[in-house]
Design an enzyme around this catalytic site. Structure first.
Site, PDB file in Angstrom:
ATOM      1  N   SER A 153       0.819  -1.197   0.000  1.00 25.51           N
ATOM      2  CA  SER A 153       0.000   0.000   0.000  1.00 25.51           C
ATOM      3  C   SER A 153       0.862   1.260   0.000  1.00 25.51           C
ATOM      4  O   SER A 153       1.724   1.413  -0.859  1.00 25.51           O
ATOM      5  CB  SER A 153      -0.955  -0.052   1.207  1.00 25.51           C
ATOM      6  N   HIS A 155      -7.576  -5.517  -0.399  1.00 27.50           N
ATOM      7  CA  HIS A 155      -6.356  -4.714  -0.426  1.00 27.50           C
ATOM      8  C   HIS A 155      -5.208  -5.296   0.386  1.00 27.50           C
ATOM      9  O   HIS A 155      -4.109  -4.760   0.358  1.00 27.50           O
ATOM     10  CB  HIS A 155      -6.673  -3.293   0.085  1.00 27.50           C
ATOM     11  N   ASP A 185      -9.973  -4.467  -5.525  1.00 26.42           N
ATOM     12  CA  ASP A 185      -9.299  -3.640  -4.526  1.00 26.42           C
ATOM     13  C   ASP A 185      -9.865  -2.226  -4.613  1.00 26.42           C
ATOM     14  O   ASP A 185      -9.616  -1.511  -5.582  1.00 26.42           O
ATOM     15  CB  ASP A 185      -7.790  -3.638  -4.797  1.00 26.42           C
TER      16      ASP A 185
END
Length: 262
Positions: free
Chosen positions: A94, A244, A216
């Site tokens: 991320s 995610h 996602d």
């Protein structure tokens, strides 16, 4: 204070090369517990907490320094140099994917490969660029977080995780978000969701692999494909994993994919 203490660095395994695991927003190094041990027989695995998260030293948090992702990237470079790492494999999830990109531009000799899991250089749509959110949506998200940290965590974490048929995963992410200091959580969220690192992508020379999840909502497939087009020679891998956080929801697929590309 050493970087090792500041960032609660934990080193396991053996091998001449290191594999560094960096966690995403609202998380800590524990999010890699299902993945990192698989590489300890061939790598020194280096796990750490971004300042403000997990077991990091909260006294080291400086709102000016961490007003952009550059502050976190500087920490990563300092950490690697303190540990005398070179040619490491960096695995960033991320927001830490972009932190790794920035660190590789600051000190390319430290990294032999970047593995970017669910990356996004910009979360806000901009013209033909699809980031996944409008500016109004991000402002509403940040306002909600500012008003009610716990309520925001409970509302958004399960959606980020996906995998509604496995509610324990969303619950774990919710609890992780709730553990953050509310003030740091607000600032890190603003930095994360308003950053724009698109122009940095073309500068990346380190071999890069993009791991794109299905369904996602934070980093849609269009974003992963944009990064792939922007980083010359990069490899794009579409995972079967949904949501995610494949490091929690599908660790075996993440492990197998990393092994193919290192």
């Amino acid at each position: 204070m050493t970087a090792r203490t500041r960032n609660n660095v934990q080193i396991q395994g053996s091998g001449e090369r290191a594999m560094i695991f960096a966690h995403g927003y609202g998380c800590d190094q524990n999010m890699w517990r299902h993945v990192a041990p698989a590489f300890q027989d061939t790598f020194r695995t280096v796990l750490f907490d971004q300042v403000g998260a997990g077991g990091s030293d909260l006294a080291a948090y400086d709102s000016d320094k961490y007003a952009s992702l550059e502050g976190y990237a500087g920490d990563l470079v300092e950490l690697c140099r303190e540990l005398e790492l070179r040619d490491a494999v960096f695995v960033g999830h991320s927001v830490s994917a972009m932190i790794g990109v920035l660190a590789s531009l600051k000190a390319p000799e430290l990294f032999a490969k970047l593995i970017l899991v669910g990356p996004s250089p910009r979360y806000i749509d901009d013209g033909e660029y699809v980031g996944g959110f409008s500016a109004d949506q991000i402002n509403e998200l940040l306002d909600f977080l500012g008003e009610n940290h716990m309520g925001w965590s409970a509302a958004i974490a399960p959606s980020i995780m996906g995998n509604a048929d496995r509610p324990e995963l969303g619950q774990e992410l919710t609890e992780s978000f709730c553990r953050m200091d509310p003030n740091i959580a607000r600032q890190f969220a603003r930095v994360t969701f308003t950053s724009d690192n698109r122009t940095d992508l073309a500068k990346v020379k380190t071999p890069t692999v993009i791991l794109q999840c299905s369904d996602d909502i934070i980093a849609p497939t269009a974003v992963g494909e944009y990064i792939h087009r922007s980083i010359a020679g990069s490899v794009f891998v579409q995972l079967a994993a949904a949501g995610h956080c494949p490091n929690l929801s599908a660790p075996r697929e993440v492990i197998d994919t990393i092994r193919i590309h290192i």
